[in-house]
Design an enzyme around this catalytic site. Structure first.
Site, PDB file in Angstrom:
ATOM      1  N   GLU A   1       2.384 -33.296  31.392  1.00 13.91           N
ATOM      2  CA  GLU A   1       1.375 -32.368  30.879  1.00 13.91           C
ATOM      3  C   GLU A   1       0.018 -33.047  30.676  1.00 13.91           C
ATOM      4  OE1 GLU A   1       2.960 -30.426  27.402  1.00 13.91           O
ATOM      5  OE2 GLU A   1       4.379 -29.228  28.585  1.00 13.91           O
TER       6      GLU A   1
ATOM      7  N   ASP B   1      14.273   9.303   4.558  1.00 10.85           N
ATOM      8  CA  ASP B   1      13.023   9.219   3.797  1.00 10.85           C
ATOM      9  C   ASP B   1      13.274   8.861   2.342  1.00 10.85           C
ATOM     10  OD1 ASP B   1      11.359   9.773   5.906  1.00 10.85           O
ATOM     11  OD2 ASP B   1      11.197  11.917   5.487  1.00 10.85           O
TER      12      ASP B   1
ATOM     13  N   ASN C   1      -3.643   6.003   6.407  1.00  8.28           N
ATOM     14  CA  ASN C   1      -4.346   6.784   7.424  1.00  8.28           C
ATOM     15  C   ASN C   1      -5.018   5.871   8.443  1.00  8.28           C
ATOM     16  OD1 ASN C   1      -6.655   5.785   6.166  1.00  8.28           O
ATOM     17  ND2 ASN C   1      -7.057   7.676   5.050  1.00  8.28           N
TER      18      ASN C   1
ATOM     19  N   GLN D   1       9.002  17.063   9.540  1.00 10.64           N
ATOM     20  CA  GLN D   1       8.104  15.971   9.885  1.00 10.64           C
ATOM     21  C   GLN D   1       6.673  16.451  10.031  1.00 10.64           C
ATOM     22  OE1 GLN D   1       9.956  13.458   9.599  1.00 10.64           O
ATOM     23  NE2 GLN D   1       8.380  11.887   9.788  1.00 10.64           N
TER      24      GLN D   1
ATOM     25  N   HIS E   1       4.118  16.421   7.050  1.00  4.91           N
ATOM     26  CA  HIS E   1       3.398  15.239   6.580  1.00  4.91           C
ATOM     27  C   HIS E   1       1.895  15.322   6.831  1.00  4.91           C
ATOM     28  CE1 HIS E   1       6.415  12.355   5.214  1.00  4.91           C
ATOM     29  NE2 HIS E   1       7.212  12.782   6.168  1.00  4.91           N
TER      30      HIS E   1
ATOM     31  N   TYR F   1       0.831  -1.199   0.000  1.00  9.37           N
ATOM     32  CA  TYR F   1       0.000   0.000   0.000  1.00  9.37           C
ATOM     33  C   TYR F   1       0.866   1.250   0.000  1.00  9.37           C
ATOM     34  CZ  TYR F   1      -3.742   3.249   1.050  1.00  9.37           C
ATOM     35  OH  TYR F   1      -4.649   4.282   0.972  1.00  9.37           O
TER      36      TYR F   1
ATOM     37  N   GLN G   1     -10.664  -0.050   1.655  1.00  8.82           N
ATOM     38  CA  GLN G   1     -11.078  -0.961   0.584  1.00  8.82           C
ATOM     39  C   GLN G   1      -9.875  -1.633  -0.085  1.00  8.82           C
ATOM     40  OE1 GLN G   1     -11.732   2.301   0.800  1.00  8.82           O
ATOM     41  NE2 GLN G   1     -11.647   3.354  -1.180  1.00  8.82           N
TER      42      GLN G   1
ATOM     43  N   THR H   1       2.988   9.938  11.613  1.00 11.79           N
ATOM     44  CA  THR H   1       4.438   9.946  11.657  1.00 11.79           C
ATOM     45  C   THR H   1       4.951  10.807  12.800  1.00 11.79           C
ATOM     46  OG1 THR H   1       6.419  10.206  10.291  1.00 11.79           O
ATOM     47  CG2 THR H   1       4.726  11.914  10.095  1.00 11.79           C
TER      48      THR H   1
ATOM     49  N   GLU I   1       9.433   6.825  16.079  1.00 16.82           N
ATOM     50  CA  GLU I   1       9.580   6.277  14.727  1.00 16.82           C
ATOM     51  C   GLU I   1      10.924   6.709  14.153  1.00 16.82           C
ATOM     52  OE1 GLU I   1       7.235   6.576  10.425  1.00 16.82           O
ATOM     53  OE2 GLU I   1       6.932   8.105  11.966  1.00 16.82           O
ATOM     54  N   HIS I   2      11.199   8.008  14.213  1.00 15.39           N
ATOM     55  CA  HIS I   2      12.493   8.555  13.781  1.00 15.39           C
ATOM     56  C   HIS I   2      13.124   9.272  14.973  1.00 15.39           C
ATOM     57  CE1 HIS I   2       9.630   8.912  10.329  1.00 15.39           C
ATOM     58  NE2 HIS I   2      10.632   8.390   9.640  1.00 15.39           N
TER      59      HIS I   2
ATOM     60  N   HIS J   1       0.655 -37.949  23.277  1.00 17.07           N
ATOM     61  CA  HIS J   1       1.941 -37.482  22.770  1.00 17.07           C
ATOM     62  C   HIS J   1       3.026 -38.532  23.021  1.00 17.07           C
ATOM     63  CE1 HIS J   1      -0.116 -33.692  22.473  1.00 17.07           C
ATOM     64  NE2 HIS J   1       0.994 -33.034  22.100  1.00 17.07           N
TER      65      HIS J   1
END
Length: 455
Positions: A430, A376, A228, A273, A276, A129, A197, A251, A342-343, A435
């Protein structure tokens, strides 16, 4: 514009510290009520639903869901030469870094006649994506496609929202630069689908539809890439039907700096940043009040000069952004570890040594000449990274994201005989006698003595 939170002299435990730090609010759970009917619609009506949803949410009905080969070719032909050159550099550097991440099968001889091999197998089919809302991200094509290709994924498809501003041969398709990035990478399966979708399309697949000219779209095993809140929510809803990389949130950048940092550099990086998204987080952690005041002044001066001043201002004045004052760099390290950005930029004296102490970050950028924007686009690193504090336990996108480790167990009769008694004992402890019987059935329904044991 940037608020200052003074933590100097305060003793906070790890939980209180996390709660005290700026963070974007992203209610993925609330968005489930919105995305559930969208995903159900795609599951039951396929191509018709995808086309209608594109018109509803993106303001344009794609002429076809799958981008035609001639449109991809035209995107490269019409690509600005400088943009092409920059994309090719980005691709080459990313490929160099990700190629080094390839895993080799490892066989361990546990005992004579008994081995366990960890075999690395790529995911068979992935859906990638690429966002296309407030900004256009051909760089995200590179960051998704390159590690998948280097992992050896056999079938990959890219999807990105249709753009109502596009015209001519590109009308109703993703942005031409995104299409060109796909073509430069050799990706010919590209779809004009965005939002929740798109995740549903990859999760359920789509039957061929002659009425819309849509060929069958095979379901994918894994979907990756940022998006998003609705994309993140669809990933949460459909996880299990399809594998996901992460529920990416807004972000964020954290900068750990001392009085040696250039306030203009720090201000520019925080603004970059914030550009964004209005929900983007920009956080400075410093033990220098003088630097903090200088950064505030630089931000105030720079923001009105930026192209997306309103968006940047909203992000920087939000609760997710701000400056955190700490007593010293040791406390600064503790704060950024709690934030798990994240960064993370480290702009201090001995920046490499300070960076080596950081445990929680999606990516770390060391010194004044390694800004986040380098990562980036052209550092070679990946910019699809964990957000919202998840860098404390998650990694960014890599070749590993597209591989599965399979343990292959190969034991001879003698090797099984040697360990049979232990297996049976553990099975009985057990209360799983079946087994143990699966072992003894191979030895006349008796627990065999280990090889070399006295009769």
């Amino acid at each position: 514009m940037l608020s200052i939170d003074d933590l100097r002299g305060r003793v906070l435990d790890a939980r209180a510290l996390r709660d005290a730090l700026p963070r974007a609010e992203l209610d993925v759970e609330a968005a489930l009520d919105v995305v559930r009917p969208i995903c159900d619609d795609v599951r039951h009506r396929g191509a018709q639903a995808l086309l209608e949803l594109g018109e509803r949410f993106d303001g344009v009905r794609p002429p076809r869901l799958r981008v035609r080969a001639e449109v991809l070719a035209a995107s490269v032909e019409r690509l600005d030469p400088d943009v092409r050159a920059a994309l090719e550099v980005s691709i080459e550097r990313a490929r160099r870094v990700h190629r080094a991440q390839r895993r080799e099968d490892v066989t361990t001889q546990v005992v004579p006649g008994g081995t366990v091999t960890e075999r690395w197998v790529p995911v068979e089919r992935v859906g990638l994506y690429v966002p296309g809302g407030l900004a256009v991200y051909p760089s995200s094509v590179v960051m998704n496609v390159v590690p998948a290709q280097e992992a050896g994924v056999g079938s990959l498809a890219v999807t990105s929202p249709p753009q109502r501003e596009s015209s001519g041969v590109f009308a109703g398709y993703p942005h031409p630069t995104i299409l060109a990035a796909c073509a430069l990478l050799g990706v010919d399966e590209v779809y004009a689908v965005g939002g929740a979708q798109a995740v549903a399309m990859f999760a359920y697949g789509v039957a061929a539809d002659d009425a819309t000219g849509t060929p069958a779209i095979e379901p994918a095993d894994l979907v990756t890439g940022p998006g998003n809140v609705y994309v993140a929510s669809a990933k949460r809803l459909l996880q299990g039907v399809i594998g996901i990389d992460a529920e990416a949130g807004p972000t964020e950048i954290a900068v750990l700096a001392d009085d040696s940092a250039d306030p203009e550099h720090v201000a520019a990086d925080l603004i970059s940043q914030a550009e964004h998204d209005p929900l983007a987080g920009s956080v400075l952690v410093t033990d220098s009040e003088e630097l903090a005041r200088a950064v505030v002044a630089a931000v105030e001066r720079r923001v009105p000069e930026t192209k997306h001043a309103e968006r940047v201002r909203t992000a920087l004045t939000g609760t997710q952004s701000g400056i955190v004052l700490v007593d010293d760099l040791d406390e600064g390290v503790r704060v950024v570890d709690a934030y798990a950005a994240e960064h993370l930029e480290v702009q201090t004296r001995d920046a490499a040594a300070v960076a080596a102490r950081i445990r929680n970050a999606g990516a770390i950028f060391v010194g004044p000449y390694a800004p986040v924007s380098l990562g980036d686009y052209a550092a070679g690193s990946n910019h699809v990274l964990p957000t919202g504090g998840s860098a404390a336990y998650a990694s960014g996108l890599s070749v590993q994201s597209f591989l599965r480790g399979i343990h292959v167990v190969d034991y001879s009769e003698a090797a099984l005989r040697d360990v049979a008694r232990h297996v049976v004992t553990l099975a009985q402890s057990e209360d799983l006698p079946g087994h143990g019987q699966a072992i003894t059935a191979r030895f006349g329904n008796e627990v065999p003595a280990p090889a070399g044991a006295r009769a």
